[in-house]
Every structure is written in structure tokens, then in C-alpha cells.
Design a protein around this motif. Structure first.
Motif, short mmCIF file in Angstrom:
data_model
loop_
_atom_site.label_atom_id
_atom_site.label_comp_id
_atom_site.label_asym_id
_atom_site.label_seq_id
_atom_site.Cartn_x
_atom_site.Cartn_y
_atom_site.Cartn_z
N ALA A 246 4.74 -2.70 -7.23
CA ALA A 246 4.38 -2.57 -5.82
C ALA A 246 4.80 -3.83 -5.05
CB ALA A 246 2.88 -2.34 -5.67
N VAL A 247 4.57 -4.97 -5.67
CA VAL A 247 4.96 -6.23 -5.03
C VAL A 247 6.47 -6.28 -4.85
CG1 VAL A 247 5.12 -8.73 -5.37
CG2 VAL A 247 2.96 -7.54 -5.82
N ALA A 248 7.21 -5.89 -5.90
CA ALA A 248 8.67 -5.90 -5.82
C ALA A 248 9.14 -4.97 -4.70
CB ALA A 248 9.26 -5.46 -7.16
N HIS A 249 8.50 -3.83 -4.62
CA HIS A 249 8.81 -2.86 -3.57
C HIS A 249 8.65 -3.49 -2.19
CE1 HIS A 249 7.75 0.69 -0.96
NE2 HIS A 249 8.83 1.15 -1.54
N ALA A 250 7.56 -4.21 -2.01
CA ALA A 250 7.27 -4.84 -0.72
C ALA A 250 8.28 -5.95 -0.41
CB ALA A 250 5.85 -5.40 -0.72
N LEU A 251 8.60 -6.76 -1.42
CA LEU A 251 9.57 -7.84 -1.22
C LEU A 251 10.90 -7.26 -0.74
CD1 LEU A 251 8.98 -10.30 -4.20
CD2 LEU A 251 8.27 -10.52 -1.82
N GLY B 281 4.08 -12.95 -6.80
CA GLY B 281 4.87 -12.44 -5.69
C GLY B 281 5.14 -13.51 -4.66
N ALA B 282 4.11 -14.27 -4.33
CA ALA B 282 4.28 -15.33 -3.33
C ALA B 282 5.26 -16.39 -3.84
CB ALA B 282 2.93 -15.96 -3.02
N LEU B 283 5.14 -16.69 -5.12
CA LEU B 283 6.04 -17.69 -5.71
C LEU B 283 7.48 -17.18 -5.67
CD1 LEU B 283 6.30 -20.37 -7.08
CD2 LEU B 283 5.78 -19.29 -9.27
N ALA B 284 7.66 -15.91 -6.01
CA ALA B 284 9.00 -15.33 -5.98
C ALA B 284 9.56 -15.37 -4.56
CB ALA B 284 8.96 -13.88 -6.47
N GLU C 296 0.82 -1.21 0.00
CA GLU C 296 0.00 0.00 0.00
C GLU C 296 0.85 1.26 0.00
OE1 GLU C 296 -3.96 0.11 1.86
OE2 GLU C 296 -3.16 -1.50 3.13
N MET C 297 2.05 1.17 0.60
CA MET C 297 2.91 2.34 0.69
C MET C 297 3.77 2.53 -0.55
SD MET C 297 4.05 1.83 4.61
CE MET C 297 5.51 2.87 4.45
N ALA C 298 3.66 1.66 -1.54
CA ALA C 298 4.46 1.81 -2.77
C ALA C 298 4.03 3.08 -3.50
CB ALA C 298 4.27 0.58 -3.65
N PRO C 299 4.94 3.66 -4.30
CA PRO C 299 4.64 4.90 -5.04
C PRO C 299 3.33 4.82 -5.81
CG PRO C 299 6.92 4.22 -5.40
CD PRO C 299 6.31 3.20 -4.52
N GLU C 300 2.67 5.95 -5.92
CA GLU C 300 1.35 6.03 -6.57
C GLU C 300 1.30 5.36 -7.94
OE1 GLU C 300 -1.66 7.94 -6.41
OE2 GLU C 300 -1.54 8.76 -4.37
N GLY C 301 2.24 5.77 -8.80
CA GLY C 301 2.15 5.34 -10.19
C GLY C 301 2.61 3.92 -10.45
#
Lengths: 189, 189
Positions: free
Chosen positions: A81-86, A151-154, A70-75
Motif C-alpha cells: 500500500a505504501v509503495a502504491h502511494a509513493l 515509507g518515509a525513509l524511502a 487507503e485507496m490501495a487494493p484490498e489485499g
DNA sequence: TCGGTTGATGGGACCAAGTGCCATAACATG
DNA sequence: CATGTTATGGCACTTGGTCCCATCAACCGA
């Protein structure tokens, strides 16, 4: 001498991991775990909901991932976003000092179906959390679902690779690289 | 009068489903299930490995999917092989007369974490079986992994939709359409 | 320093899941 | 009718897990 030694649940976790390695998960009783930690069966179940949970305790992962998505950049796209979270979770949860523990934990889980069952459930929870977080970013349902799945698989593959690493490799980088591989793979289907 | 009535495990499954609906999974004991089926606790555990397994018995699905994936046409891509298998399995396992049972079963599982845990494990086994089958078709490891993942997801979503259907909708078609949606979604990531 | 409160622990009774063993009743076969 | 095989019943036992209550350490206010 203090009757209450510090960090009871940490002691229980380590005692359990030791015993599981020595005799196997099934041949270890909760009483034995508690005794090795200098505690009792009652206290064990006050710290963990059941015998399996002693290896799945610090269970903030799903929440963390969701927050960072949710906190990943807007665009950012869903996958970005998933990569950011990982990456963020890698810095927080997969620190070098945890690597050896993760390695031993993985081996024990891999040797027992009952523990794999619990791990599978945690995996579902993780995917669900990521999916919902993406949907709160207004990602369409199906897109969120597929992105979370990848994402989960990664995460799973990266975790496997990381816990086998000898040096202090960065989990975040590993996970992001894995995710990119999965993305190109899925494009070529 | 015959003391041994026919189809003991089928009777156990139906008795269990009834009781789980009435009082919930946790508040139902194995003895109660066995008694309603005219059997005993001992016999229950001779037919099912544990209490959960009574709802996951006819467990040929993973094997079926793997077989059909391997039997798919030579030139087919990984996803086409998966689609082929989904279609075939749909005809074999998801017959109209099983739809009501599937619906009730889904509701019971959805109401209990312990059963969801078992379902999650079965899901992993399914994905693993499909992945290995694809690899035997010389599909590269990562591709096989992603295709199997999408296939499992399609199966899950299609199963949800199908068990809610009122008419006699064809599971195979539903699954193939779902898989196509997932594919286009993953291409647009 | 003392006494009361709070929170974590110990302990024991209890239930249900699951295992193991053996006797026995039903089925099949000669 | 005799025999072997198979599925079942029954019982004892271990262990995971719940519940309740007594107890002891730590904290807090007087």
C-alpha cells in the motif's frame, strides 16, 4: 496597468528562494522577500504562517499519501500500500518541471538548521499520516508504524536521488525501488 | 549572602517548566522565566541558545548513543549494538529521579508545535549519530540507516511508556523489549 | 453606467525573540 | 590587599510575527 499582479504566493516563493541562495536564509529579511515580489511584509504573512513556511507551502503531500494508501487494493500488504502511494504521489507532485526547483530548495534547506527543523516536523507529520491511513486499513498499530517509517525513509532517499538526476527519471519507480531495498535490508537485520 | 545562587541553568529549566505548565509555552516570555529563576533575559540567552532549548538542554544523548554503539562487542550485529547502547543510555540518562521531570516535559512538548519541531530535529540528529556510529563499525550504509531508524523509534516509544510508568521500571529493559518487537514486526512485513 | 459589496493589499503600531556591547559585581589567585 | 577572570545586569537595536484599520481593485446588481 493592474495593481494586483497574479500568483502572489508563487512570486513570494521564487523571490525567497532567489534571496536565500544569494545571501543565505538568515541574512534575508521578510521585507526584502516581499519587496522583490512587489508586495509588502503584511501580505507575506497573509500567504505564509512564518518565514520558514515559504519553502514548505504546497503542503498537500501528507494528505495525498494517506488518501492513496487507503485507496490501495484490498489485499495489499502494508508495504505494498505504501509503495502504491509513493508511486501515485510521484506522478502528481514530482513532475519533471519541478525537479530544478526541488534541487535548489534542497540546497537552501541543507544550509540552514532552522529550515531543517521545519523539514523534520513535516517528516513527522508525513509518517503520522501514513501510519493512521494504514491503521484505517486495519493494519496492526506496530506494523503500520514500521511500514510508515520505512515509507518515509524511502521517500526521503528517493527525493534526494531524484532531485540530483539530470534526465527525466520517474520518481515513482525510484521510490518503489528504494522501498524494496529497505525492505530486504530490514529482513536481514 | 551570596548574590550568585548555584545551578543557574537548572533553575532556569525548572522555572520554565513551571511557567509552561501554568500559562502555556507561547504565553510565557523569556523575561518571566528569567525573573522566576532570579536572573535576567541576558543571562537566559547565555545559558540557552533560544527559548525552546531550555527543554532540550542536557543534550549529550546523541553522543552517548554513538559512543556505546562503537563500544559494543565486536561480533554484535547492528541491531545488537543498538540494543546495547539503548541499555547503557537507559542506565545513565533515564534514572528514576528523572522520570517525573520527563513526564511533565513530555506533556508540555506535546501541547506545542514549536517544541515538537525542536524535538523532531533532535530526533534527526540522534538517528544520524547512530547511523554514523554503526558505519564506523563497518556496517553497510543502508543497514546502518535502517537499524538506526528502528533504534530511534524504539527509543521514542520506550520513552513514552517509561515516563508514564509509576513504579521504578528499568528503561533499558523496556527499550530492548521494544526494539525486539519492532524487529519481529519488520521481519513480517 | 453607477453605487455598493467583497476581498486582497498597504501601512503602521506594537510585542517578544534574539544579538551585541559594555559596565560591574562576585569569585579566585598572588 | 591588589589583580585578573568570570558570570551577570542593563540597555540599545534588529527582526519575526500579530493586530487593526484604511484603501483600492474587482465583481455584481440595478
Amino acid at each position: 496597468m493592474a495593481r494586483w499582479q497574479p500568483y502572489p504566493s508563487e512570486r513570494l516563493v521564487l523571490a525567497a528562494l532567489d534571496l536565500f541562495e544569494e545571501r543565505g536564509y538568515e541574512k534575508t529579511t521578510v521585507m526584502e522577500i516581499a519587496e522583490r515580489a512587489g508586495l509588502t511584509k503584511s501580505t507575506f504573512f497573509r500567504h505564509f504562517a512564518d518565514k520558514r513556511e515559504v519553502l514548505f507551502g504546497g503542503d498537500t503531500m501528507a494528505g495525498l499519501l494517506a488518501d492513496w494508501i487507503e485507496m490501495a487494493p484490498e489485499g495489499a500488504t502494508a508495504l505494498e500500500a505504501v509503495a502504491h502511494a509513493l508511486d501515485a504521489v510521484g506522478r502528481q507532485a514530482f513532475t519533471p518541471e519541478r525537479r530544478e526547483f526541488s534541487f535548489r530548495r534542497r540546497a537552501v534547506i541543507g544550509a540552514n538548521p532552522e529550515l531543517q527543523e521545519r523539514e523534520a516536523l513535516k517528516g513527522l507529520a508525513l509518517t503520522a499520516a501514513m501510519t493512521e491511513a494504514l491503521e484505517r486499513r486495519d493494519t496492526p498499530a506496530l506494523t503500520a508504524c514500521v511500514a510508515a517509517q520505512l515509507g518515509a525513509l524511502a521517500l526521503k532517499i528517493a527525493y534526494e536521488r531524484w532531485s540530483h538526476t539530470l534526465g527525466d527519471s520517474d520518481f515513482g519507480e525510484l521510490a518503489r525501488r528504494t522501498l524494496r531495498e529497505l525492505q530486504t535490508t530490514s529482513e536481514e537485520l
